[in-house]
Design a protein around this motif. Structure first.
Motif, PDB file in Angstrom:
ATOM      1  N   LEU A 120       0.819  -1.217   0.000  1.00 16.93           N
ATOM      2  CA  LEU A 120       0.000   0.000   0.000  1.00 16.93           C
ATOM      3  C   LEU A 120       0.851   1.264   0.000  1.00 16.93           C
ATOM      4  O   LEU A 120       0.452   2.291  -0.546  1.00 16.93           O
ATOM      5  CB  LEU A 120      -0.942  -0.007   1.210  1.00 16.93           C
ATOM      6  N   GLN A 121       2.031   1.201   0.595  1.00 14.78           N
ATOM      7  CA  GLN A 121       2.908   2.379   0.627  1.00 14.78           C
ATOM      8  C   GLN A 121       3.499   2.708  -0.731  1.00 14.78           C
ATOM      9  O   GLN A 121       3.962   3.814  -0.952  1.00 14.78           O
ATOM     10  CB  GLN A 121       4.045   2.164   1.638  1.00 14.78           C
ATOM     11  N   GLN A 122       3.484   1.755  -1.654  1.00 17.14           N
ATOM     12  CA  GLN A 122       4.029   1.980  -2.987  1.00 17.14           C
ATOM     13  C   GLN A 122       3.104   2.817  -3.861  1.00 17.14           C
ATOM     14  O   GLN A 122       3.510   3.320  -4.899  1.00 17.14           O
ATOM     15  CB  GLN A 122       4.313   0.646  -3.669  1.00 17.14           C
ATOM     16  N   VAL A 123       1.851   2.963  -3.434  1.00 19.26           N
ATOM     17  CA  VAL A 123       0.862   3.711  -4.204  1.00 19.26           C
ATOM     18  C   VAL A 123       0.742   5.114  -3.605  1.00 19.26           C
ATOM     19  O   VAL A 123       0.528   5.253  -2.400  1.00 19.26           O
ATOM     20  CB  VAL A 123      -0.514   2.999  -4.148  1.00 19.26           C
TER      21      VAL A 123
ATOM     22  N   SER B 122       3.685   5.413   5.675  1.00 17.45           N
ATOM     23  CA  SER B 122       3.102   6.634   5.106  1.00 17.45           C
ATOM     24  C   SER B 122       1.581   6.520   5.004  1.00 17.45           C
ATOM     25  O   SER B 122       0.938   7.386   4.417  1.00 17.45           O
ATOM     26  CB  SER B 122       3.680   6.875   3.710  1.00 17.45           C
ATOM     27  N   LEU B 123       0.996   5.471   5.587  1.00 13.61           N
ATOM     28  CA  LEU B 123      -0.446   5.258   5.494  1.00 13.61           C
ATOM     29  C   LEU B 123      -1.225   6.139   6.466  1.00 13.61           C
ATOM     30  O   LEU B 123      -2.437   6.258   6.363  1.00 13.61           O
ATOM     31  CB  LEU B 123      -0.787   3.784   5.748  1.00 13.61           C
ATOM     32  N   LEU B 124      -0.522   6.725   7.429  1.00 13.45           N
ATOM     33  CA  LEU B 124      -1.163   7.581   8.419  1.00 13.45           C
ATOM     34  C   LEU B 124      -0.834   9.031   8.127  1.00 13.45           C
ATOM     35  O   LEU B 124       0.283   9.357   7.728  1.00 13.45           O
ATOM     36  CB  LEU B 124      -0.649   7.270   9.835  1.00 13.45           C
TER      37      LEU B 124
END
Length: 189
Positions: free
Chosen positions: A107-110, A141-143
């Motif tokens: 998910l962090q790659q997007v 980086s999701l938060l």
């Protein structure tokens, strides 16, 4: 197990018999979403250790713009997809069949602004899963500054007050389950 409120209110969800799934009870889901309130409408929601998908589906029912379901067990992944299909939910969702660490990395790659809500519910006996997931989320980086991380856990153990810059803001107990709410503190504190 049923959807508590929203567009799919009172619709039944399937669960797996014999698998070690422990779906979040209807009552605890209702408590959770009462706390989150109208902020769910239009939100981006991440459901880790999704199991039956009940939490993420409840978020969709209450108007979440998008939900990502993460589940590692293939039978549970099929169940999530079946529950979504039964309800006719086709957009605003993504099902990732992977362990949580792999899914967080993926998910962090997007490029993304961050999730509004991240819910995690590993098996209650897997205390290491809680620690590892909270650490991975805190570093990810999701938060963003407004993300609320919610961990469902048994009342027999306490989750840490802080994990790096993730600070526990609230604990709600209901029966043998508890919800711990975390927020990320600013870097300069």
């Amino acid at each position: 197990m049923r959807i508590v409120a929203g567009a799919f209110r009172s619709r039944q969800l399937k669960s797996l018999k014999g698998l070690a799934l422990r779906p979040t009870s209807d009552r605890l889901r209702e408590t959770l979403f009462n706390v989150l309130g109208p902020r769910v409408n239009g939100s981006h929601f991440l459901d880790l250790f999704a199991g039956t998908g009940a939490i993420g589906i409840e978020a969709i029912s209450r108007g979440a713009a998008s939900v990502v379901f993460v589940e590692n067990h293939s039978a549970a992944v099929r169940l999530i997809r079946e529950n979504l299909a039964t309800l006719g939910i086709e957009s605003g969702l993504r099902v990732i069949a992977a362990d949580v660490a792999t899914a967080i990395a993926k998910l962090q790659q997007v490029p993304f602004h961050g999730f509004d809500f991240i819910f995690l519910d590993p098996p209650y006996a897997s205390e290491k899963e809680y620690q590892g997931t909270l650490r991975a989320l805190e570093k990810s980086s999701l938060l963003d500054g407004a993300t609320v991380v919610i961990a469902e856990h048994g009342t027999k153990f306490e989750l840490p007050v802080s994990v790096g810059r993730l600070e526990r803001a609230r604990v709600l107990r209901q029966g043998d389950a508890a919800l711990s709410f975390y927020r990320k503190t600013p870097a300069d504190i």
